[in-house]
Scaffold this active site. Structure first.
Site: not given
Length: 398
Positions: A136-138
């Site tokens: 989700d963050c990468y």
């Protein structure tokens, strides 16, 4: 008696007396140890040789959208991506892998991590191909670009094992040619190869590591570096002669330095046929003259340092030897083994090792290189335990 602070004041004022290790050995013969200790402030040593336990840490900077790199190649050489999202470690001996693109006779086979490191230091562009672990963050899954040393954040060498304190002489008593980390060894004692530079080698002039320690500032690849820790396979308990020099591989150093400061003149990729890539690296180590005993250690001569002649034709960890030979004999170009005259050559460049010592001397004389006090001593109680002895504790009891 002198202190490092006093020597640094003289360096800053460009009044320090700096001699290379070769100059010191000549002056000791002329003037004696006590007089040389009065005259000189710093002795410079150097080495230029293959140091395969080397590598580089790179931080690429975040992409947009960001990527968490799971696997990566730099000019076809795999880099380790098990740190942070865009942190990499590129080992000098990592082989190139073009996934079938290389044909027979293609000289790209003779490349590896060392060549990529050297290309980056030389300012060349290197192709980066990365596969990400989508999160989700990468969220990014792939990334390809061209990088140079100026387009990435950090680029520094971290070398787990450099500057062996003495080493071995390799020969081949068998019937076929062998390809080794010392280069080709011809059958039936056709040649011999040694890798250490003997009496001008840095750690042989501080055999008990009295002044070289953790935090010692060094000249690394043309830039500034430091002794970071003991090197892997650090073996200060190696048997030693009366002059305290080891009779085989002894101490080692882990080194660190900013590769962006380094020069392609002193960092080069090389390839040993049928063995693999390695990194030719220039390392200069200053020895502060704090007392006469330090000069006495630096007066050691090639004839007083010995190394074992090891037969690589026996495919075992512990190989038979043909006894010991001193570095004066090795540097003559010929040695005697069981009555046979054998040609011998160094893997290290003795000429360029001396040039490293001169380059460090000149940097100190210009006031550009100050000395540091070690923050901790390197361990003197390490022994070398092979893996098979770890796996079979009963052997330790025999």
């Amino acid at each position: 008696m002198k202190t490092i602070d006093e020597i640094n004041d003289k360096i800053s004022n460009q009044t320090a007396v700096v001699w290379t290790i070769d100059e010191v050995k000549i002056k000791v013969a002329e003037l004696g140890i006590e007089k040389v200790a009065e005259l000189v402030d710093v002795i410079t040593t150097g080495s230029f040789e293959p140091m395969e336990s080397s590598g580089a840490i790179l931080n690429l900077g975040h992409t947009d959208p960001p990527i968490k790199i799971r696997s990566c190649t730099l000019d076809g050489v795999a880099a380790y991506a098990g740190f942070g999202a865009v942190d990499l470690y590129l080992g000098a001996t990592q082989l190139v892998d073009y996934a079938g693109e290389i044909g027979d006779g293609d000289d790209r086979k003779e490349r590896g991590g060392a060549h990529v490191i050297a290309d980056l230091i030389a300012g060349k562009g290197v192709t980066l191909r990365a596969i990400g672990q989508a999160t989700d963050c990468y969220p990014r899954a792939t990334f390809e670009t061209k990088i140079t040393k100026d387009t990435i954040n950090q680029f520094y060498l971290y070398n787990p094992r450099n500057l062996y304190q003495n080493f071995i002489v390799g020969v081949n008593g068998g019937d076929r040619q062998l390809y080794t980390y010392l280069g080709p060894l011809q059958p039936r004692l056709g040649n011999a190869v040694y890798s250490n530079t003997g009496a001008i080698s840095p750690l042989l002039n501080d055999p008990d590591l009295d002044v070289i320690g953790i935090g010692t500032r060094i000249w690394l690849g043309g830039g500034i570096g430091y002794v970071a820790w003991e090197g892997t396979q650090h073996f200060p308990l190696q048997k030693r002669g009366e002059n305290r020099t080891p009779i085989g591989p002894g101490a080692t150093l882990a080194l660190i330095g900013d590769a962006k400061q380094m020069s392609s003149q002193w960092v080069r990729g090389c390839y040993l046929k049928n063995y693999g890539p390695s990194l030719m690296l220039g390392v200069g180590v200053p020895i502060p003259v704090l007392n006469a005993e330090i000069v006495a250690r630096c007066a050691v001569q090639d004839r007083d340092i010995v190394a074992p002649i090891v037969d690589f034709s026996i495919p075992r960890r512990v190989r038979p030897t043909f006894g010991l030979v001193n570095y004066e004999q090795l540097k003559s170009g010929k040695i005697k083994i069981e009555g046979k005259t054998v040609r011998v050559a160094p893997l290290a460049s003795i000429y360029r090792s001396r040039q490293v010592a001169i380059a460090l001397k000149e940097a100190i004389e210009r006031g550009e290189f100050l000395l540091t006090q070690a923050v901790a001593s390197l361990p003197r109680d390490r022994t070398f335990i092979p893996q098979d002895r770890r796996q079979m504790p009963s052997l330790l009891e025999d």
